[in-house]
Write a protein that holds these residues in place. Structure first.
Motif, PDB file in Angstrom:
ATOM      1  N   GLN A 149     -48.404  -3.782  31.057  1.00  0.00           N
ATOM      2  CA  GLN A 149     -46.949  -3.681  31.167  1.00  0.00           C
ATOM      3  C   GLN A 149     -46.316  -5.022  30.840  1.00  0.00           C
ATOM      4  O   GLN A 149     -46.134  -5.863  31.715  1.00  0.00           O
ATOM      5  CB  GLN A 149     -46.556  -3.239  32.583  1.00  0.00           C
ATOM      6  CG  GLN A 149     -47.179  -1.896  32.965  1.00  0.00           C
ATOM      7  CD  GLN A 149     -46.702  -1.399  34.311  1.00  0.00           C
ATOM      8  OE1 GLN A 149     -45.946  -2.079  35.009  1.00  0.00           O
ATOM      9  NE2 GLN A 149     -47.136  -0.207  34.679  1.00  0.00           N
ATOM     10  N   HIS A 163     -41.848  -0.493  35.982  1.00  0.00           N
ATOM     11  CA  HIS A 163     -42.035   0.920  36.314  1.00  0.00           C
ATOM     12  C   HIS A 163     -41.302   1.211  37.620  1.00  0.00           C
ATOM     13  O   HIS A 163     -40.789   0.275  38.266  1.00  0.00           O
ATOM     14  CB  HIS A 163     -43.534   1.286  36.415  1.00  0.00           C
ATOM     15  CG  HIS A 163     -44.361   0.386  37.307  1.00  0.00           C
ATOM     16  ND1 HIS A 163     -45.699   0.581  37.528  1.00  0.00           N
ATOM     17  CD2 HIS A 163     -44.026  -0.710  38.039  1.00  0.00           C
ATOM     18  CE1 HIS A 163     -46.167  -0.354  38.347  1.00  0.00           C
ATOM     19  NE2 HIS A 163     -45.180  -1.142  38.665  1.00  0.00           N
ATOM     20  N   SER A 165     -42.777   2.488  40.137  1.00  0.00           N
ATOM     21  CA  SER A 165     -43.779   2.503  41.213  1.00  0.00           C
ATOM     22  C   SER A 165     -43.473   1.572  42.394  1.00  0.00           C
ATOM     23  O   SER A 165     -43.855   1.896  43.524  1.00  0.00           O
ATOM     24  CB  SER A 165     -45.158   2.186  40.635  1.00  0.00           C
ATOM     25  OG  SER A 165     -45.530   3.192  39.717  1.00  0.00           O
ATOM     26  N   GLN A 168     -42.473   3.250  45.421  1.00  0.00           N
ATOM     27  CA  GLN A 168     -43.501   3.830  46.303  1.00  0.00           C
ATOM     28  C   GLN A 168     -43.691   2.922  47.510  1.00  0.00           C
ATOM     29  O   GLN A 168     -43.669   3.366  48.661  1.00  0.00           O
ATOM     30  CB  GLN A 168     -44.854   3.907  45.595  1.00  0.00           C
ATOM     31  CG  GLN A 168     -45.005   4.952  44.533  1.00  0.00           C
ATOM     32  CD  GLN A 168     -46.449   4.955  44.009  1.00  0.00           C
ATOM     33  OE1 GLN A 168     -47.384   4.725  44.777  1.00  0.00           O
ATOM     34  NE2 GLN A 168     -46.621   5.218  42.736  1.00  0.00           N
ATOM     35  N   ARG A 192     -39.626  -2.950  29.528  1.00  0.00           N
ATOM     36  CA  ARG A 192     -40.874  -3.552  29.048  1.00  0.00           C
ATOM     37  C   ARG A 192     -40.566  -4.377  27.814  1.00  0.00           C
ATOM     38  O   ARG A 192     -39.724  -3.999  27.002  1.00  0.00           O
ATOM     39  CB  ARG A 192     -41.883  -2.466  28.668  1.00  0.00           C
ATOM     40  CG  ARG A 192     -42.175  -1.492  29.784  1.00  0.00           C
ATOM     41  CD  ARG A 192     -43.581  -1.535  30.302  1.00  0.00           C
ATOM     42  NE  ARG A 192     -43.697  -0.615  31.417  1.00  0.00           N
ATOM     43  CZ  ARG A 192     -44.542   0.406  31.478  1.00  0.00           C
ATOM     44  NH1 ARG A 192     -45.381   0.616  30.465  1.00  0.00           N
ATOM     45  NH2 ARG A 192     -44.568   1.188  32.534  1.00  0.00           N
ATOM     46  N   GLU A 208     -40.388   8.473  39.458  1.00  0.00           N
ATOM     47  CA  GLU A 208     -41.578   8.279  40.269  1.00  0.00           C
ATOM     48  C   GLU A 208     -41.639   9.412  41.290  1.00  0.00           C
ATOM     49  O   GLU A 208     -40.612   9.870  41.772  1.00  0.00           O
ATOM     50  CB  GLU A 208     -41.455   6.938  41.009  1.00  0.00           C
ATOM     51  CG  GLU A 208     -42.732   6.448  41.632  1.00  0.00           C
ATOM     52  CD  GLU A 208     -43.661   5.825  40.583  1.00  0.00           C
ATOM     53  OE1 GLU A 208     -43.215   5.573  39.450  1.00  0.00           O
ATOM     54  OE2 GLU A 208     -44.836   5.600  40.927  1.00  0.00           O
ATOM     55  N   PHE A 246     -55.172   3.545  36.446  1.00  0.00           N
ATOM     56  CA  PHE A 246     -54.043   2.747  36.920  1.00  0.00           C
ATOM     57  C   PHE A 246     -54.536   1.995  38.142  1.00  0.00           C
ATOM     58  O   PHE A 246     -55.312   2.549  38.936  1.00  0.00           O
ATOM     59  CB  PHE A 246     -52.848   3.630  37.318  1.00  0.00           C
ATOM     60  CG  PHE A 246     -52.278   4.430  36.182  1.00  0.00           C
ATOM     61  CD1 PHE A 246     -51.459   3.827  35.237  1.00  0.00           C
ATOM     62  CD2 PHE A 246     -52.559   5.782  36.061  1.00  0.00           C
ATOM     63  CE1 PHE A 246     -50.940   4.564  34.182  1.00  0.00           C
ATOM     64  CE2 PHE A 246     -52.045   6.524  35.011  1.00  0.00           C
ATOM     65  CZ  PHE A 246     -51.231   5.910  34.068  1.00  0.00           C
ATOM     66  N   PHE A 248     -53.080   1.303  40.790  1.00  0.00           N
ATOM     67  CA  PHE A 248     -52.512   1.757  42.066  1.00  0.00           C
ATOM     68  C   PHE A 248     -52.924   3.166  42.444  1.00  0.00           C
ATOM     69  O   PHE A 248     -52.479   3.691  43.465  1.00  0.00           O
ATOM     70  CB  PHE A 248     -50.987   1.629  42.053  1.00  0.00           C
ATOM     71  CG  PHE A 248     -50.384   1.764  40.678  1.00  0.00           C
ATOM     72  CD1 PHE A 248     -50.246   0.652  39.867  1.00  0.00           C
ATOM     73  CD2 PHE A 248     -49.978   3.001  40.194  1.00  0.00           C
ATOM     74  CE1 PHE A 248     -49.704   0.760  38.589  1.00  0.00           C
ATOM     75  CE2 PHE A 248     -49.431   3.122  38.924  1.00  0.00           C
ATOM     76  CZ  PHE A 248     -49.293   1.993  38.117  1.00  0.00           C
ATOM     77  N   THR A 249     -53.733   3.811  41.605  1.00  0.00           N
ATOM     78  CA  THR A 249     -54.226   5.150  41.961  1.00  0.00           C
ATOM     79  C   THR A 249     -55.736   5.209  41.724  1.00  0.00           C
ATOM     80  O   THR A 249     -56.272   4.549  40.839  1.00  0.00           O
ATOM     81  CB  THR A 249     -53.536   6.245  41.123  1.00  0.00           C
ATOM     82  OG1 THR A 249     -53.484   5.825  39.760  1.00  0.00           O
ATOM     83  CG2 THR A 249     -52.137   6.528  41.620  1.00  0.00           C
ATOM     84  N   GLY A 280     -48.334   9.637  33.851  1.00  0.00           N
ATOM     85  CA  GLY A 280     -49.468   9.065  34.551  1.00  0.00           C
ATOM     86  C   GLY A 280     -49.391   9.459  36.010  1.00  0.00           C
ATOM     87  O   GLY A 280     -48.308   9.631  36.564  1.00  0.00           O
ATOM     88  N   ALA A 281     -50.571   9.625  36.634  1.00  0.00           N
ATOM     89  CA  ALA A 281     -50.567  10.055  38.030  1.00  0.00           C
ATOM     90  C   ALA A 281     -51.915   9.730  38.670  1.00  0.00           C
ATOM     91  O   ALA A 281     -52.806   9.169  38.019  1.00  0.00           O
ATOM     92  CB  ALA A 281     -50.291  11.556  38.115  1.00  0.00           C
ATOM     93  N   GLY A 282     -52.050  10.075  39.923  1.00  0.00           N
ATOM     94  CA  GLY A 282     -53.325   9.872  40.592  1.00  0.00           C
ATOM     95  C   GLY A 282     -53.175   9.921  42.103  1.00  0.00           C
ATOM     96  O   GLY A 282     -52.082  10.179  42.618  1.00  0.00           O
ATOM     97  N   ALA A 303     -49.398  10.314  43.591  1.00  0.00           N
ATOM     98  CA  ALA A 303     -48.212   9.705  42.984  1.00  0.00           C
ATOM     99  C   ALA A 303     -48.212  10.037  41.506  1.00  0.00           C
ATOM    100  O   ALA A 303     -49.263  10.270  40.909  1.00  0.00           O
ATOM    101  CB  ALA A 303     -48.223   8.191  43.182  1.00  0.00           C
ATOM    102  N   PHE A 304     -47.024  10.094  40.954  1.00  0.00           N
ATOM    103  CA  PHE A 304     -46.934  10.275  39.496  1.00  0.00           C
ATOM    104  C   PHE A 304     -45.722   9.517  38.984  1.00  0.00           C
ATOM    105  O   PHE A 304     -44.790   9.213  39.736  1.00  0.00           O
ATOM    106  CB  PHE A 304     -46.837  11.755  39.117  1.00  0.00           C
ATOM    107  CG  PHE A 304     -45.642  12.462  39.698  1.00  0.00           C
ATOM    108  CD1 PHE A 304     -44.406  12.403  39.078  1.00  0.00           C
ATOM    109  CD2 PHE A 304     -45.771  13.193  40.888  1.00  0.00           C
ATOM    110  CE1 PHE A 304     -43.300  13.060  39.631  1.00  0.00           C
ATOM    111  CE2 PHE A 304     -44.674  13.855  41.439  1.00  0.00           C
ATOM    112  CZ  PHE A 304     -43.446  13.780  40.814  1.00  0.00           C
ATOM    113  N   GLY A 305     -45.788   9.172  37.713  1.00  0.00           N
ATOM    114  CA  GLY A 305     -44.641   8.534  37.078  1.00  0.00           C
ATOM    115  C   GLY A 305     -44.432   9.196  35.734  1.00  0.00           C
ATOM    116  O   GLY A 305     -45.303   9.139  34.873  1.00  0.00           O
TER     117      GLY A 305
HETATM  118  N1  PHE Z   1     -46.361   3.418  36.985  1.00  0.00           N
HETATM  119  C1  PHE Z   1     -47.164   4.020  35.971  1.00  0.00           C
HETATM  120  C2  PHE Z   1     -46.606   3.578  34.642  1.00  0.00           C
HETATM  121  O1  PHE Z   1     -45.840   3.189  34.249  1.00  0.00           O
HETATM  122  C3  PHE Z   1     -47.157   5.512  36.035  1.00  0.00           C
HETATM  123  C4  PHE Z   1     -47.824   6.001  37.258  1.00  0.00           C
HETATM  124  C5  PHE Z   1     -47.087   6.235  38.391  1.00  0.00           C
HETATM  125  C6  PHE Z   1     -49.176   6.244  37.288  1.00  0.00           C
HETATM  126  C7  PHE Z   1     -47.702   6.699  39.546  1.00  0.00           C
HETATM  127  C8  PHE Z   1     -49.795   6.694  38.415  1.00  0.00           C
HETATM  128  C9  PHE Z   1     -49.061   6.927  39.533  1.00  0.00           C
HETATM  129  O2  PHE Z   1     -46.795   3.544  33.719  1.00  0.00           O
END
Ligand code: PHE
Length: 339
Positions: A149, A163, A165, A168, A192, A208, A246, A248-249, A280-282, A303-305
Motif C-alpha cells: 500500500q 484503506h 481497515s 476495524q 494510495r 470495510e 493480508f 491483518f487476516t 479482500g477478506a479473511g 473482515a472484508f474490504g
Molecule cells: N484492507 C485491505 C485492502 O485494502 C482489504 C481487506 C480488508 C482485506 C479486510 C482483508 C480484510 O486492501
C-alpha cells in the motif's frame, strides 16, 4: 390664464410634466401667487373681489392638476401591472437537479443492506495515524507488506489512510463486548500513491466490514459476501474465495464474483476464468484482536474490504475509473434515476 392653464393640464401626458405645470402656475413665482401678492396695492373695495377671483382660479387649477395627476398615476400603475403580469399557465423553466454520485449510491445501497442485518455504520478519519492504519493492523514499521500500500505520508506519524481497515481497530477499541457482538461497516475514501490510469486512482473508496463474536466462521464470511453480490448484481451471481495474504487476516482470501460479462462461461474480460476479483477478506488475525483489547481465545471474527468504485465499474461497464472523479455531468447523469 385659467383657460391656458386648464388646457396645459389636460394635455400633460406624464407626472413630470404635471409637476412642472403645478410649479409654473401655482408656485411661489407663479402668476397667481404674484397676483395675490399684488393685492396690497389695490384699494379696499377692489381687494376682496380680485382676491376671491384669484383664489377661485387657484382652486380651480389646483383641482384640475390634482385630478390629472390621479389619472396619470392610475394609468402608470396600470401600465406597470400590465408589464409585470405573470402568466401562471406558462410552462416553468426547468432547474437542473443533481443526484447522489453513482459511487455514493452503491455505498448507500450496501449501507442499507447491512443496517438491515443489524450492522452499525461507523466513520473514521481520512487523515489517519500510522498506529491505526498499519501498526494495529499487524503491520509494524519494518513489515515488508507495507509496500502493498504505497502511502501518502503527511508526517512520519500521520498519513492519508490507505484503506478503511483502521476503522476495524477503532470499532473494536470502542465496542463493549458485554453488550453483544460487534457488527459494523465503514465506508469512505482511501488514498494510495499510485499513478492514475484507467484502472488505478490515487483516491478511491472502500467499504470495510467487520463482525466479531464468539463463533464466527469462514462460512459466515462467505454467506455475507454472497448477500453483497446478490444485493448489488442479482441472484445469479456467485462468489468464490481464493487463498490470499493480508497481514491483518488469517486465513486471508480474495473474493471473486461471477464475471458480469460472460456469466461464468469465460471471456476476455475475466481472462477466461469466469470470475472477477472484487474484494479482500479473511478471519481477523489474533494479533489484531489482541492489540484492540479483544481476547482472541474467546472472540474471533471476519473482515472484508470491498471497493465500490470497482463494483460500479462492473455493474455499469465503466472502463476508466478516472471518469468517476472528473465530474463531467455528461458521464454522471447517465446513472441518474428517473422519477
Ligand atoms: N484492507 C485491505 C485492502 O485494502 C482489504 C481487506 C480488508 C482485506 C479486510 C482483508 C480484510 O486492501
Amino acid at each position: 390664464l385659467r383657460d391656458r392653464g386648464l388646457a396645459d393640464i389636460s394635455r400633460s401626458e406624464n407626472l413630470t410634466r404635471i409637476n412642472e405645470i403645478r410649479v409654473q402656475l401655482l408656485g411661489k413665482k407663479g402668476p397667481i401667487t404674484e397676483a395675490l401678492r399684488g393685492l396690497r396695492e389695490l384699494s379696499a373695495e377692489e381687494r376682496p373681489q380680485v382676491g376671491s377671483f384669484a383664489n377661485q382660479i387657484r382652486d380651480e387649477l389646483a383641482t384640475a392638476i390634482e385630478e390629472r395627476r390621479n389619472e396619470l398615476e392610475a394609468a402608470s400603475r396600470a401600465a406597470q401591472l400590465n408589464a409585470e403580469a405573470i402568466d401562471v399557465t406558462l410552462p416553468g423553466t426547468p432547474v437542473a437537479q443533481g443526484q447522489p454520485h453513482v459511487i455514493q449510491r452503491i455505498i448507500d445501497q450496501l449501507e442499507d443492506m447491512f443496517i438491515g442485518m443489524g450492522y452499525q455504520v461507523v466513520d473514521g478519519p481520512e487523515v489517519e495515524d500510522d498506529h491505526h492504519n498499519f501498526e494495529m493492523m499487524n503491520l509494524p514499521k519494518d513489515h515488508p507488506a507495507r509496500d502493498m500500500q504505497d502511502t501518502f505520508y503527511l508526517t512520519p506519524e500521520l498519513l492519508m489512510r490507505t484503506h478503511t481497515s483502521p476503522n476495524q481497530a477503532r470499532a473494536m477499541e470502542n465496542h463493549d463486548f458485554n453488550k453483544g457482538p460487534l457488527k459494523m461497516v465503514s465506508p469512505g475514501r482511501v488514498y494510495r500513491r499510485d499513478t492514475d490510469d484507467a484502472t488505478h486512482s490515487h483516491q478511491f473508496h472502500q467499504v470495510e466490514g467487520l463482525v466479531v463474536d464468539k463463533h464466527v466462521t469462514m462460512g459466515d464470511l462467505k454467506g455475507t459476501l454472497e448477500l453483497v453480490a446478490a444485493n448489488l448484481f442479482g441472484d445469479e451471481f456467485d462468489v468464490r474465495l481464493r487463498p490470499s495474504y493480508f497481514p491483518f487476516t488469517e486465513p486471508s482470501v480474495e473474493a471473486d464474483i461471477t464475471c458480469f460479462n460472460c456469466m461464468g462461461k469465460g471471456c476476455a474480460v475475466c481472462k477466461y476464468t469466469g470470475w472477477i476479483e472484487v474484494l479482500g477478506a479473511g478471519m481477523v488475525h489474533p494479533n489484531v484482536l489482541q492489540m484492540a483489547g479483544v481476547d482472541p481465545s474467546i472472540y474471533g471474527g471476519f473482515a472484508f474490504g470491498l471497493g465500490p468504485d470497482r463494483f460500479a465499474m462492473l455493474k455499469y461497464g465503466v472502463t476508466d475509473i478516472r471518469n468517476f472523479y472528473l465530474n463531467d455531468t455528461r458521464f454522471l447523469t447517465q446513472f441518474y434515476q428517473r422519477g
